[in-house]
Design an enzyme around this catalytic site. Structure first.
Site, PDB file in Angstrom:
ATOM      1  N   GLU A  21      50.462  14.051  54.935  1.00  0.00           N
ATOM      2  CA  GLU A  21      49.765  13.427  53.808  1.00  0.00           C
ATOM      3  C   GLU A  21      50.391  13.865  52.486  1.00  0.00           C
ATOM      4  OE1 GLU A  21      45.160  13.353  52.029  1.00  0.00           O
ATOM      5  OE2 GLU A  21      45.731  14.767  53.606  1.00  0.00           O
ATOM      6  N   LYS A  56      44.312   5.660  52.255  1.00  0.00           N
ATOM      7  CA  LYS A  56      43.257   6.536  52.766  1.00  0.00           C
ATOM      8  C   LYS A  56      41.896   5.964  52.390  1.00  0.00           C
ATOM      9  CE  LYS A  56      42.041  11.481  52.855  1.00  0.00           C
ATOM     10  NZ  LYS A  56      42.461  12.820  52.382  1.00  0.00           N
ATOM     11  N   TYR A  88      34.171  17.496  48.818  1.00  0.00           N
ATOM     12  CA  TYR A  88      33.446  18.720  49.130  1.00  0.00           C
ATOM     13  C   TYR A  88      34.424  19.891  49.185  1.00  0.00           C
ATOM     14  CZ  TYR A  88      35.366  17.622  53.709  1.00  0.00           C
ATOM     15  OH  TYR A  88      36.241  17.311  54.724  1.00  0.00           O
ATOM     16  N   CYS A  90      44.356  11.988  57.221  1.00  0.00           N
ATOM     17  CA  CYS A  90      43.511  13.191  57.210  1.00  0.00           C
ATOM     18  C   CYS A  90      42.033  12.894  57.462  1.00  0.00           C
ATOM     19  CB  CYS A  90      43.716  13.963  55.910  1.00  0.00           C
ATOM     20  SG  CYS A  90      43.235  15.707  56.040  1.00  0.00           S
ATOM     21  N   LYS A 129      39.043  25.895  63.046  1.00  0.00           N
ATOM     22  CA  LYS A 129      39.244  24.513  62.626  1.00  0.00           C
ATOM     23  C   LYS A 129      40.205  23.772  63.551  1.00  0.00           C
ATOM     24  CE  LYS A 129      39.853  22.047  58.229  1.00  0.00           C
ATOM     25  NZ  LYS A 129      40.232  22.235  56.806  1.00  0.00           N
ATOM     26  N   GLY A 181      48.109  49.032  45.356  1.00  0.00           N
ATOM     27  CA  GLY A 181      47.591  50.387  45.383  1.00  0.00           C
ATOM     28  C   GLY A 181      47.309  50.795  46.813  1.00  0.00           C
ATOM     29  N   SER A 195      45.538  53.380  49.058  1.00  0.00           N
ATOM     30  CA  SER A 195      44.513  54.413  48.936  1.00  0.00           C
ATOM     31  C   SER A 195      44.295  55.222  50.193  1.00  0.00           C
ATOM     32  CB  SER A 195      43.180  53.743  48.568  1.00  0.00           C
ATOM     33  OG  SER A 195      42.705  52.952  49.648  1.00  0.00           O
ATOM     34  N   GLY A 196      44.777  54.726  51.328  1.00  0.00           N
ATOM     35  CA  GLY A 196      44.436  55.354  52.593  1.00  0.00           C
ATOM     36  C   GLY A 196      43.240  54.720  53.258  1.00  0.00           C
ATOM     37  N   ILE A 224      41.089  51.135  54.720  1.00  0.00           N
ATOM     38  CA  ILE A 224      41.443  50.067  55.639  1.00  0.00           C
ATOM     39  C   ILE A 224      41.859  48.795  54.901  1.00  0.00           C
ATOM     40  CG2 ILE A 224      39.089  49.163  55.891  1.00  0.00           C
ATOM     41  CD1 ILE A 224      39.705  48.848  58.910  1.00  0.00           C
TER      42      ILE A 224
END
Length: 561
Positions: free
Chosen positions: A41, A113, A119, A153, A196, A299, A301-302, A304
């Site tokens: 598309e 189309k 939305y 689509c 999806k 950064g 930081s240690g 997760i």
């Protein structure tokens, strides 16, 4: 007929460059004996072109590019190209989202189309008029005529559970039933969302059953701003059985011969965790490349969150082009510093250390006369974050790198983040991942099942990648002694389902309470979500991977009740 599916990664607005990409795919397709090449598309523009469509000069340029394509099109091959078709005599919106048939020496519009989404992240009625009739293309191939049904689509998304999107009851698939087509083609630019891919295939299978014809679904691939298109194109036969599947999160081209029956089933799609990782990697890689960045900074930081962003960045750009900046304060634990170092060694990242204690002292000395006392509490905590954010931006500016924000969706939702501090950056890599999702993805990354994917992405294939120490430590910003996220927020296992219900399902507090949620907790979470809107409005673009992400698909007022 030999049908070529070109899963392309366009650069939005680069009409000439996208035309060259299409032409290169056409040359490959013709070499493979294809009769017809499908492109996504708006393939000549890249999706979504947004307000570039309002520039008359680009509409005129499109005509020249199409003429160039027609002149260079390999003989014996036809191309379906996604274009913006001008509507004669109409003011804005004065375009159709259309398909052009390009052959050696000429081209013409063949499809408009019909269903224009407005939305979530879509706003197509700002630019386009809807088509008002089914599109059938008659094409000669393999010594016989073919009747091809053409859809774009959203025209495929017409099943009963989706009817609320289309109250006017337009059903492009139903309108094609009496046309007795041989094959349905759907050319799409559908952004990634978790789960999806299964929905797309189910819709295609249902359309195949209604039409009694195979369906070829072709999707765009690549990252464009906050949207990531996963490709994952496919062909299903008239019974909905998969015959062909293209790559997830990578450019691909495959030729399907309609006369050859499937002897083996199409390969299964990747594991959902692998899909998510590949899409995030693609999003970072394309955002950097298409915006002109060669390097990235974050950064380290240690924790997760920064660990996952570091992994994604290393896979996207290569570890030699990613730098982690450690900025310990007097409250940073030795364990976090060691964890950050160990992660950097596993990934092969360059790191630098800039302690912020002297800057904290300087800020305190400068603020004390105005405040009447040294900064304390939230003021002191936010100062630490803003010092770090300033250092990161300075290094990124000096080295010309892309600063990657490491905040997650749970924090952005409730405002557990600092403006001009940890929110600084050019791209929020995991800003659409709840904390519990991050934990799940990191657990998968450290498991054996991720080995082949890690190797394919250039990551160490064996052993732990994130590390158990990082994955299992209690979440903490370490802005004061013994701080934990749980001091300020509900446990993420409790918080995240409430946030998902409020953000993605748009549930009201009253509905959640009626279903058994704690009234006080729901009121608190809903209040935090509402009050943090002013922060999110100033956040970096968030890579969208859920049904509803903060950004262009979330348009809440800041001042509201």
């Amino acid at each position: 007929m030999r049908l070529a599916l070109a899963q392309l990664n366009p650069l939005v607005g680069d009409l000439e460059g996208n035309g060259q990409r299409i032409l290169a795919a056409a040359e490959r397709a013709r070499a493979d004996g294809a009769d017809l090449l499908l492109t996504p598309e708006l393939s000549l523009w890249g999706y979504p072109p947004r307000d570039l469509l309002l520039r008359p000069a680009l509409i005129r340029r499109q005509e020249r590019v199409l003429a160039t394509l027609a002149a260079a099109c390999p003989g014996g091959l036809a191309l379906l190209v996604g274009v913006a078709e001008p509507a004669a005599g109409r003011r804005q919106p004065g375009l159709y989202n259309a398909l052009a048939l390009v052959q050696r020496g000429g081209w013409r519009h063949v499809c408009r189309k019909r269903l224009l989404p407005t939305y979530d992240v879509f706003d197509e009625r700002r630019y386009f008029l809807p088509g008002d009739a089914p599109a059938v293309l008659e094409l000669e191939a393999a010594g016989r005529p073919w009747r091809l049904g053409l859809t774009i689509c959203e025209d495929l998304w017409v099943e009963e559970n989706l009817r609320s999107r289309w109250p006017d009851a337009v059903d492009p698939i139903a309108d094609l039933v009496p046309c007795r087509i041989d094959l349905l083609l759907n050319l799409s630019a559908s952004p990634f969302g978790r789960g999806k891919g299964e929905v797309r295939q189910a819709l295609a299978a249902r359309a195949a059953a209604r039409l009694g014809a195979p369906v070829a679904y072709l999707n765009q691939v690549g990252g464009n701003d906050e949207l990531v298109f996963d490709g994952a194109s496919f062909v299903v036969d008239g019974s909905g059985r998969p015959l062909l599947r293209l790559a997830c999160a990578a450019e691909d081209l495959a030729v399907w011969d309609t006369t050859v029956g499937a002897t083996t089933p199409a390969p299964a799609p990747p594991d959902p965790w692998e899909q998510l990782l590949r899409v995030l990697v693609l999003g970072v890689r394309d955002y950097a490349a298409k915006c002109g960045f060669q390097r990235a900074l974050l950064g380290l930081s240690g924790g997760i969150d920064s660990a996952l962003v570091a992994v994604i960045a290393a896979a996207a750009l290569g570890p030699d082009r990613v730098e982690g900046l450690r900025m310990p304060s007097p409250f940073s634990s030795a364990g976090s510093l060691d964890d950050a170092d160990a992660l950097a060694r596993r990934l092969g990242l360059r790191t630098a250390t800039m302690p912020i204690a002297p800057l904290m002292q300087a800020f305190a000395a400068g603020l004390t006369p105005e405040l009447g006392a040294p900064p304390a509490g939230v003021t002191e905590e936010n100062l630490q974050s803003r010092i770090r954010g300033t250092l990161l931006m300075a290094v990124a500016n000096d080295k010309g790198g892309l600063l990657l924000s490491t905040g997650n969706k749970s924090e952005l939702a409730v405002g557990y983040c600092t403006l001009y501090g940890d929110m600084n950056g050019g791209l929020a890599v995991i800003g659409d991942l709840y904390k519990t999702t991050i934990s799940g993805l990191c657990d998968w990354l450290d498991g054996e099942a991720s080995g082949p994917c890690r190797a394919a992405l250039g990551l160490p294939p064996d052993g732990e990648l994130i590390g158990a120490a990082i994955r299992t430590k209690p979440p903490s910003a370490e802005l004061r002694p013994d701080q934990r996220d749980s001091d300020s927020l509900p446990d993420y296992a409790v918080l995240d389902p409430l946030l998902k219900a409020c953000i993605e399902a748009m549930r009201t507090p009253e509905e959640l309470v009626a279903e058994g949620a704690d009234p006080a907790l729901v009121a608190r979470v809903a209040g935090l979500l509402r009050r943090a809107e002013f922060k999110r409005r100033q956040a970096a673009p968030v890579l969208k991977v859920s049904d509803r992400a903060f950004g262009s698909g979330w348009r809440m007022p800041i001042a509201s009740a």
